[in-house]
Design an enzyme around this catalytic site. Structure first.
Site, short mmCIF file in Angstrom:
data_model
loop_
_atom_site.label_atom_id
_atom_site.label_comp_id
_atom_site.label_asym_id
_atom_site.label_seq_id
_atom_site.Cartn_x
_atom_site.Cartn_y
_atom_site.Cartn_z
N LYS A 263 -46.43 3.81 -48.52
CA LYS A 263 -46.34 2.35 -48.64
C LYS A 263 -44.90 1.99 -48.99
O LYS A 263 -44.46 2.16 -50.13
CB LYS A 263 -47.25 1.79 -49.73
CG LYS A 263 -47.32 0.26 -49.65
CD LYS A 263 -47.67 -0.42 -50.95
CE LYS A 263 -46.48 -0.74 -51.79
NZ LYS A 263 -45.49 -1.67 -51.20
N GLU A 338 -40.58 8.39 -60.36
CA GLU A 338 -39.13 8.22 -60.49
C GLU A 338 -38.92 6.76 -60.85
O GLU A 338 -39.01 5.88 -59.99
CB GLU A 338 -38.44 8.62 -59.18
CG GLU A 338 -37.02 9.05 -59.37
CD GLU A 338 -36.09 7.90 -59.12
OE1 GLU A 338 -35.77 7.20 -60.12
OE2 GLU A 338 -35.70 7.68 -57.97
N CYS A 372 -31.21 3.21 -59.38
CA CYS A 372 -31.76 3.58 -60.69
C CYS A 372 -30.78 4.47 -61.47
O CYS A 372 -30.94 4.64 -62.67
CB CYS A 372 -33.12 4.23 -60.54
SG CYS A 372 -33.11 5.50 -59.29
P1 ADP Z 1 -38.81 -3.51 -57.77
O1 ADP Z 1 -39.00 -4.60 -58.76
O2 ADP Z 1 -37.55 -2.80 -57.92
O3 ADP Z 1 -39.15 -3.91 -56.38
P2 ADP Z 1 -41.38 -2.33 -58.03
O4 ADP Z 1 -41.83 -1.26 -58.94
O5 ADP Z 1 -41.98 -3.67 -58.17
O6 ADP Z 1 -39.82 -2.36 -58.17
O7 ADP Z 1 -41.58 -1.88 -56.51
C1 ADP Z 1 -41.47 -0.57 -56.05
C2 ADP Z 1 -42.60 -0.32 -55.08
O8 ADP Z 1 -43.83 -0.47 -55.78
C3 ADP Z 1 -42.67 -1.29 -53.91
O9 ADP Z 1 -43.11 -0.63 -52.75
C4 ADP Z 1 -43.70 -2.29 -54.38
O10 ADP Z 1 -44.34 -2.97 -53.32
C5 ADP Z 1 -44.66 -1.36 -55.07
N1 ADP Z 1 -45.57 -2.03 -56.00
C6 ADP Z 1 -45.31 -3.08 -56.81
N2 ADP Z 1 -46.41 -3.40 -57.52
C7 ADP Z 1 -47.38 -2.52 -57.16
C8 ADP Z 1 -48.75 -2.32 -57.54
N3 ADP Z 1 -49.36 -3.09 -58.44
N4 ADP Z 1 -49.43 -1.31 -56.95
C9 ADP Z 1 -48.83 -0.52 -56.05
N5 ADP Z 1 -47.56 -0.66 -55.64
C10 ADP Z 1 -46.83 -1.64 -56.19
#
Ligand code: ADP
Length: 572
Positions: A263, A338, A372
């Site tokens: 994803k 990570e 990061c």
């Molecule tokens: P950033 O704020 O740097 O985008 P995130 O942790 O929100 O960092 O996003 C990193 C990845 O995690 C992206 O692919 C995002 O779509 C995904 N993501 C964010 N929220 C969720 C969630 N609740 N479940 C699964 N994947 C998520």
């Protein structure tokens, strides 16, 4: 299992139009659907019912294309396809898997230029059309004046080889229909090479997943440790390195004999889908590598809740990582996390200050500070802090932010308005507590940046230790400086955070390099260098920055289980 290479299927009309707009030569690389069981798929399976989401260029706010918004049903379908592919993929020899990976990596390299353009488009870099402002003067040579990549030909923007400039700036202006794009093209091309380096590395590492013969405890038995693929894996990746964060996981998993559902971030699905297209062309068999994107929460829960998925690898924010770890507990999955950093950058009084500034520039402003491992907390000896601060600010001031007319762009926009608001809040907090601006400290809106989310390269001095910049990851182009007098104090301050990803130390004292590096509670330490990442080296953090390692010989271990095999009756 068939692994014949396949030819590309035609792109949608919207993707073909986008390819023309952003100068992507191979339009079939642009995809607006998920990739499940070797087929491009819209959300017809249930949850989404044909829904889409927009991919937006952060430099201009322009919608690039609408992409299929997939959900739990499609994720389950991708997981089922992966499970169906697992027996034959895991049974192929490591050599056959390496060959498939190499074909994939070769295609990534062969399409580097297009991949870089796609990445720039969704991460934001200028893609300029310049128009004459006045008739040509007698004897005037009219050629391009633009940043690396932009060309004068209407619509076709990027020229990978910047030309010498000979036209006065007043001869051209940005076309009113300027299309902004933000990760500078040179950085984007660098990331393509970085991404393919992981495919190359793991293609080889797959052939070295040796087991062990263990001295037996019983004369009648022989004891072994086998290394076997974990099975069906899931990978959730961020937008800041939209290719490399996928290859670092997927290439390791595939080389180990696992199958993966990825994803990617909804901010940057186009880069990921181009990788899917190239994997299909490389003959990675049906179901072995799937891509779903859309409803992050629903997809994440389908992955973490699945009994079929045995491993989740995630790169992203600490908050989301913690949630995913909790959700994985239900099925006791292996996880690699990570997560965020808050990297200290220690400069001792005996350091080469010019080298330290060079290292700081690279580790701070690459990708506009949105990595990061970006350094953030500059802990500088009191004897050299003024010199370091002045030189660092002078170098940062020279960076060109998103200006397509000045011959080059060093720093693009932030990824979105949320990121900009976060940077602004951190700077405001530091200033309210007495920090001093050495350079930057504001948004950039000039030179066509008004529609984007640009922030000036910023160096702040006298940042108090209780400022949020010393506690939380800023993920933007902001450096916070504070001084120290004593080595122990510097180490204590560097370690005074819940994060533990990357740290940097500059000193010319060899004993201090070892002493300080060993005491830093971080997964990676750069000593007299601002770069800590390579395909051949383990990447990962300690404390709340995560678990597991990616890259190096350690990266493939994350996708292998150790099975103890005891063979009895051999002594009779
Ligand atoms: P950033 O704020 O740097 O985008 P995130 O942790 O929100 O960092 O996003 C990193 C990845 O995690 C992206 O692919 C995002 O779509 C995904 N993501 C964010 N929220 C969720 C969630 N609740 N479940 C699964 N994947 C998520």
């Amino acid at each position: 299992m068939s692994s014949s290479t396949s030819s590309p299927s035609p792109p949608s009309d919207a993707c073909a139009a986008l390819a023309a707009r952003i100068g992507v030569a191979d339009a079939s690389l642009l995809r607006d659907e998920g990739f499940i069981a070797d087929a491009w798929t819209r959300a017809e399976l249930g949850d989404g019912g044909g829904a889409t989401f927009d991919v937006v260029n952060p430099a201009t706010g322009e919608t690039l294309v609408s992409v299929a918004k997939l959900g739990a049903a499609e994720t389950r379908a991708a997981i089922d396809a992966a499970a169906a592919a697992l027996p034959s993929w895991s049974a192929t020899t490591a050599i056959v898997r390496a060959q498939a990976l190499r074909r994939w990596g070769d295609l990534v390299n062969a399409h580097a230029s297009d991949l870089a353009r796609i990445m720039c488009a969704e991460q934001g870099a200028f893609c300029c059309t310049l128009v004459p402002t006045r008739p040509r003067r007698r004897g005037e040579r009219r050629s391009l004046r633009t940043f690396p990549g932009a060309s004068l030909r209407p619509h076709l923007a990027f020229n990978p080889r910047p030309r010498r400039l000979s036209t006065p700036t007043d001869a051209f202006q940005l076309h009113p229909d300027v299309r902004g794009l933000g990760k500078p093209l040179a950085e984007a091309r660098g990331e393509v090479a970085y991404a393919s380096s992981f495919i190359d590395w793991f293609a080889d590492e797959g052939r070295r997943t040796y087991g062990e013969v263990i001295p037996t405890h019983d004369a009648n038995a022989r004891v072994f440790a086998l290394r076997q693929p974990i099975g069906v894996c899931a990978a959730i990746t961020p937008w800041n390195f939209p290719l490399a964060m996928i290859t670092r996981k997927a290439a390791a998993a595939l080389a180990a004999g696992c199958v993966v559902v990825v994803k990617p971030s909804e901010e940057t699905p186009l880069s990921a889908l181009a990788l899917a297209e190239l994997a299909a062309r490389a003959g990675i068999p049906r179901g072995v590598l799937g891509f779903v994107m859309g409803d992050a929460n629903a997809i994440g829960e389908a992955m973490t809740g699945s009994e079929i998925v045995r491993k989740l690898s995630f790169t992203g924010s600490t908050a989301v990582g913690k949630k995913l770890m909790r959700d994985c507990a239900g099925t006791v999955k292996r996880t690699s996390m990570e997560l965020g950093g808050c990297a200290p950058f220690l400069v001792f009084q005996d350091a080469n200050i010019d080298e330290a500034v060079k290292g700081a520039m690279g580790s701070k402003f690459r990708n506009a500070g949105q990595t990061c491992v970006s350094s953030q907390r500059y802990i500088v000896h009191e004897d050299v802090i003024d010199e370091f601060g002045a030189k660092f600010a002078a170098a940062a001031r020279k960076l060109v932010v998103g200006d397509g007319l000045r011959g080059k762009t060093d720093q693009g926009p932030l990824i979105n308005a949320r990121a900009l608001a976060k940077v602004e809040a951190h700077v405001a907090d530091a200033l309210s507590k007495g920090a001093k601006v050495l350079c930057g400290g504001h948004r950039v809106t000039e030179n066509g940046c008004d529609k984007g989310v640009f922030y000036a390269p910023t160096v702040l001095a006298n940042v108090p230790r209780d400022a949020s910049l010393f506690r939380e990851e800023v993920f933007g182009p902001v450096a916070a400086l504070t001084s120290f007098a004593d080595e122990r104090d510097a180490i204590a301050l560097a370690n005074d955070t819940t994060a533990g990803l990357a740290a940097y130390v500059y000193t010319n004292d060899n004993a201090r390099v070892w002493r300080v590096s060993e005491k830093l509670e971080y997964g990676m330490v750069g000593a007299n260098t601002g770069v800590v990442s390579a395909a051949s080296a383990p990447f990962g953090g300690v404390k709340e920055s995560g678990t597991g390692r990616e890259g190096g010989k350690h990266g493939i271990e994350e996708y292998l289980e150790v099975k103890h095999l005891s063979v009895g009756g051999v002594g009779r």
